[in-house]
Design a protein around this motif. Structure first.
Motif, mmCIF file in Angstrom:
data_model
loop_
_atom_site.group_PDB
_atom_site.id
_atom_site.type_symbol
_atom_site.label_atom_id
_atom_site.label_comp_id
_atom_site.label_asym_id
_atom_site.label_seq_id
_atom_site.Cartn_x
_atom_site.Cartn_y
_atom_site.Cartn_z
ATOM 1 N N TYR A 133 -27.241 -8.790 7.203
ATOM 2 C CA TYR A 133 -26.957 -9.972 6.399
ATOM 3 C C TYR A 133 -26.150 -11.013 7.144
ATOM 4 C CZ TYR A 133 -22.367 -7.849 6.036
ATOM 5 O OH TYR A 133 -21.151 -7.314 6.344
ATOM 6 N N ALA A 134 -25.443 -10.600 8.205
ATOM 7 C CA ALA A 134 -24.469 -11.495 8.823
ATOM 8 C C ALA A 134 -25.004 -12.189 10.067
ATOM 9 C CB ALA A 134 -23.205 -10.713 9.189
ATOM 10 N N MET A 135 -26.188 -11.790 10.551
ATOM 11 C CA MET A 135 -26.568 -12.178 11.913
ATOM 12 C C MET A 135 -27.793 -13.095 11.930
ATOM 13 S SD MET A 135 -24.880 -11.440 14.543
ATOM 14 C CE MET A 135 -24.068 -9.959 14.008
ATOM 15 N N VAL A 136 -27.703 -14.156 12.718
ATOM 16 C CA VAL A 136 -28.841 -15.045 12.929
ATOM 17 C C VAL A 136 -29.910 -14.274 13.712
ATOM 18 C CG1 VAL A 136 -29.593 -17.124 14.109
ATOM 19 C CG2 VAL A 136 -27.435 -17.129 12.883
ATOM 20 N N GLN A 137 -31.142 -14.307 13.230
ATOM 21 C CA GLN A 137 -32.225 -13.545 13.887
ATOM 22 C C GLN A 137 -32.895 -14.413 14.948
ATOM 23 O OE1 GLN A 137 -32.696 -10.132 13.073
ATOM 24 N NE2 GLN A 137 -30.706 -10.712 12.241
ATOM 25 N N GLY A 138 -32.151 -14.663 16.021
ATOM 26 C CA GLY A 138 -32.683 -15.505 17.084
ATOM 27 C C GLY A 138 -32.113 -16.902 16.978
ATOM 28 N N ILE A 139 -31.476 -17.385 18.058
ATOM 29 C CA ILE A 139 -30.846 -18.708 17.969
ATOM 30 C C ILE A 139 -31.885 -19.814 17.959
ATOM 31 C CG2 ILE A 139 -28.698 -17.950 19.044
ATOM 32 C CD1 ILE A 139 -29.671 -19.487 21.578
ATOM 33 N N ASP A 140 -33.179 -19.462 18.164
ATOM 34 C CA ASP A 140 -34.194 -20.516 18.081
ATOM 35 C C ASP A 140 -34.402 -20.994 16.650
ATOM 36 O OD1 ASP A 140 -35.206 -18.113 17.397
ATOM 37 O OD2 ASP A 140 -36.863 -18.110 18.820
ATOM 38 N N THR A 141 -33.794 -20.314 15.667
ATOM 39 C CA THR A 141 -33.812 -20.868 14.309
ATOM 40 C C THR A 141 -32.699 -21.892 14.111
ATOM 41 O OG1 THR A 141 -32.398 -19.091 13.486
ATOM 42 C CG2 THR A 141 -34.768 -18.736 13.372
ATOM 43 N N ILE A 142 -31.806 -22.027 15.098
ATOM 44 C CA ILE A 142 -30.670 -22.949 14.988
ATOM 45 C C ILE A 142 -30.796 -24.101 15.984
ATOM 46 C CG2 ILE A 142 -28.146 -23.107 15.020
ATOM 47 C CD1 ILE A 142 -29.056 -21.232 12.891
ATOM 48 N N ILE A 143 -31.117 -23.779 17.234
ATOM 49 C CA ILE A 143 -31.260 -24.817 18.272
ATOM 50 C C ILE A 143 -32.538 -24.517 19.063
ATOM 51 C CG2 ILE A 143 -28.777 -25.230 18.536
ATOM 52 C CD1 ILE A 143 -28.946 -23.493 21.115
ATOM 53 N N PRO A 144 -33.127 -25.529 19.724
ATOM 54 C CA PRO A 144 -34.286 -25.236 20.578
ATOM 55 C C PRO A 144 -33.874 -24.438 21.803
ATOM 56 C CG PRO A 144 -33.732 -27.569 20.665
ATOM 57 C CD PRO A 144 -32.817 -26.955 19.678
ATOM 58 N N VAL A 145 -34.745 -23.530 22.248
ATOM 59 C CA VAL A 145 -34.430 -22.667 23.378
ATOM 60 C C VAL A 145 -35.488 -22.860 24.466
ATOM 61 C CG1 VAL A 145 -34.219 -20.274 24.131
ATOM 62 C CG2 VAL A 145 -33.250 -20.962 21.951
ATOM 63 N N ASP A 146 -35.050 -22.965 25.719
ATOM 64 C CA ASP A 146 -35.980 -23.128 26.830
ATOM 65 C C ASP A 146 -36.362 -21.803 27.453
ATOM 66 O OD1 ASP A 146 -36.262 -26.140 27.417
ATOM 67 O OD2 ASP A 146 -34.129 -25.852 27.031
ATOM 68 N N VAL A 147 -35.370 -20.947 27.710
ATOM 69 C CA VAL A 147 -35.658 -19.684 28.391
ATOM 70 C C VAL A 147 -34.985 -18.556 27.619
ATOM 71 C CG1 VAL A 147 -35.332 -18.344 30.497
ATOM 72 C CG2 VAL A 147 -35.853 -20.760 30.660
ATOM 73 N N TYR A 148 -35.741 -17.500 27.365
ATOM 74 C CA TYR A 148 -35.178 -16.293 26.753
ATOM 75 C C TYR A 148 -35.004 -15.258 27.845
ATOM 76 C CZ TYR A 148 -36.992 -18.372 22.473
ATOM 77 O OH TYR A 148 -37.272 -19.233 21.443
ATOM 78 N N VAL A 149 -33.809 -14.703 27.989
ATOM 79 C CA VAL A 149 -33.579 -13.654 28.978
ATOM 80 C C VAL A 149 -33.480 -12.328 28.226
ATOM 81 C CG1 VAL A 149 -32.067 -12.810 30.791
ATOM 82 C CG2 VAL A 149 -32.335 -15.258 30.452
ATOM 83 N N PRO A 150 -34.420 -11.410 28.436
ATOM 84 C CA PRO A 150 -34.342 -10.132 27.727
ATOM 85 C C PRO A 150 -33.303 -9.212 28.354
ATOM 86 C CG PRO A 150 -36.234 -10.118 29.163
ATOM 87 C CD PRO A 150 -35.587 -11.468 29.323
ATOM 88 N N GLY A 151 -32.920 -8.199 27.618
ATOM 89 C CA GLY A 151 -31.949 -7.234 28.140
ATOM 90 C C GLY A 151 -30.830 -7.025 27.152
ATOM 91 N N CYS A 152 -30.135 -5.895 27.290
ATOM 92 C CA CYS A 152 -29.085 -5.577 26.323
ATOM 93 C C CYS A 152 -27.922 -4.892 27.014
ATOM 94 C CB CYS A 152 -29.618 -4.707 25.199
ATOM 95 S SG CYS A 152 -28.411 -4.425 23.904
#
Lengths: 201, 208
Positions: free
Chosen positions: B126-145
């Motif tokens: 409930y507390a977490m944005v599911q991807g910042i591309d719903t908030i700002i435009p994103v150019d590159v996604y870097v995977p990894g954890c």
């Protein structure tokens, strides 16, 4: 004499039961006498639980079990711990007496329990949400009847989040520096009074 | 005969210079601008979690992101042109990253670093944005954890490649993506689709 037997002697039927779990003493008490009992535990010689480690609550998955408000106490002098629990029937009002008058540190702890579980603390000076924002409308997230992803759609959650005004928080009032100003050391007061936040008092 | 050439050897003689015209080079304005932009990105670090630790390692001596022109971390959005969101973004921080993005002057780009910033990661709550591309435009996604510094550097070089392919005559590139009157940056249907549970998190419905 352990805290449990001393409590039994002093409060009788207000002490519902007690148990030892993993070496920790846990005492269940009546909701209406809880404030008196906590005050007694703090002030009575031989108990002296003068430090409130934490206030939290537990909502069990079993719907029959009551919601519990948990006070974790510590006696700094005696190096002893005690856990006091109040069982709250989920059908009745989730309301207990605030212990802010006993421990000032209960302020934010009770606000957190209110925010996450919806337990109201009677007599708390400023009972409002602390983790979620003030306008959060989905309920109390740590309740078991609260869905993991929240009640609203992701789009609605995003819209409400973007509509929030971050400047509404982190004001000098929010940090209560203004209230504590008189108690600060002289040099800190001097620096704060002429700091970039402007003159406080 | 020493190994170091003497000053006399290095100085060109008048005869050598006689047939050489003043130096110039020909290029397109796009190529020159993009070369400058790609090699002098000033990142605005938005570190919220463990990805920020990897980001610090990337900036420090061993991996040294300064080799790619990111010499200066910009802790003011007004002097930054690359927003790196390193870590999970709760809804409470969504208006703040949005404000920072709006404060950054064009041209600007953003990197979503790590699983949480890109998709919410394991925090499908409930507390977490599911991807910042719903908030700002994103150019590159870097995977990894979190991604290792090599991963972030790869993402940065990918972004540089993207910048080198831009052209100044394309007006859509520098268009500001503002929140509309309804309070959305993306259409709500799109946000719901982007936030759909996937992978392991589709099984996380037991307590829902």
């Amino acid at each position: 004499m352990t805290a449990a037997t001393a409590l039994q002697a002093a409060f009788g039927s207000a002490i519902v039961r007690s148990a030892v779990s993993c070496g920790d003493l846990i005492v269940w008490v009546e909701r209406d006498r809880a404030h008196d009992i906590l005050a007694w535990l703090r002030d009575t010689a031989g108990q002296e639980y003068n430090y409130l480690t934490d206030i939290t609550a537990v909502d069990y998955r079993d719907p029959e079990r009551p919601l519990e408000v948990v006070y974790q106490l510590r006696s700094l002098a005696r190096k002893a711990d005690l856990r006091v629990k109040i069982a709250l029937d989920k059908l009745g009002p989730l309301e207990v007496e605030s212990v802010y008058d006993l421990w000032k540190g209960a302020d934010w702890l009770e606000r957190e329990v209110f925010d996450m579980f919806g337990v109201t603390f009677r007599g708390h000076p400023d009972l409002r949400r602390i983790l979620m924002w003030d306008t959060y409308a989905e309920g109390h997230p740590l309740r078991k009847d609260f869905p993991l992803r929240g009640h609203f759609t992701r789009a609605e959650q995003t819209r409400q989040a973007l509509a929030a005004n971050p400047e509404a928080h982190y004001s000098i009032e929010e940090l209560t520096i203004a209230e504590a100003f008189g108690e600060l050391p002289e040099d800190v007061r001097r620096r704060l009074a002429h700091g970039e936040r402007g003159r406080v008092k | 005969m020493g190994l170091t050439p003497s000053a006399a050897d290095l100085t060109p003689t008048d005869a050598e210079l006689a047939g050489v015209s003043p130096n110039f080079l020909t290029t397109t304005l796009d190529a020159l601008t993009n070369w400058g932009r790609a090699n002098s990105l000033w990142p605005m670090p938005f570190g919220t979690a463990c990805c920020a630790i990897e980001f610090m390692a990337t900036a420090a001596g061993r991996f040294d992101v300064a080799r790619f022109g990111m010499e200066r971390m910009s802790f003011s959005p007004r002097q930054a042109d690359l927003l790196i969101c390193a870590g999970r973004l709760p809804f409470k921080l969504a208006p703040i990253i949005r404000r920072i993005w709006d404060q950054m002057p064009q041209p600007k780009w953003s990197i979503s670093m790590g699983a949480c910033a890109s998709s919410g990661g394991i925090f499908d709550t409930y507390a977490m944005v599911q991807g910042i591309d719903t908030i700002i435009p994103v150019d590159v996604y870097v995977p990894g954890c979190p991604p290792r510094p090599e991963g972030l550097i790869y993402g940065v070089t990918m972004l540089q490649k993207k910048i080198r392919g831009e052209t100044m005559v394309d007006p859509t590139l520098r268009r500001e993506t503002e929140v509309d009157a309804r309070g959305f940056y993306l259409p709500p249907e799109k946000i719901d689709v982007l936030s759909e549970p996937f992978g392991n998190s589709v099984h996380q419905t037991r307590s829902a």
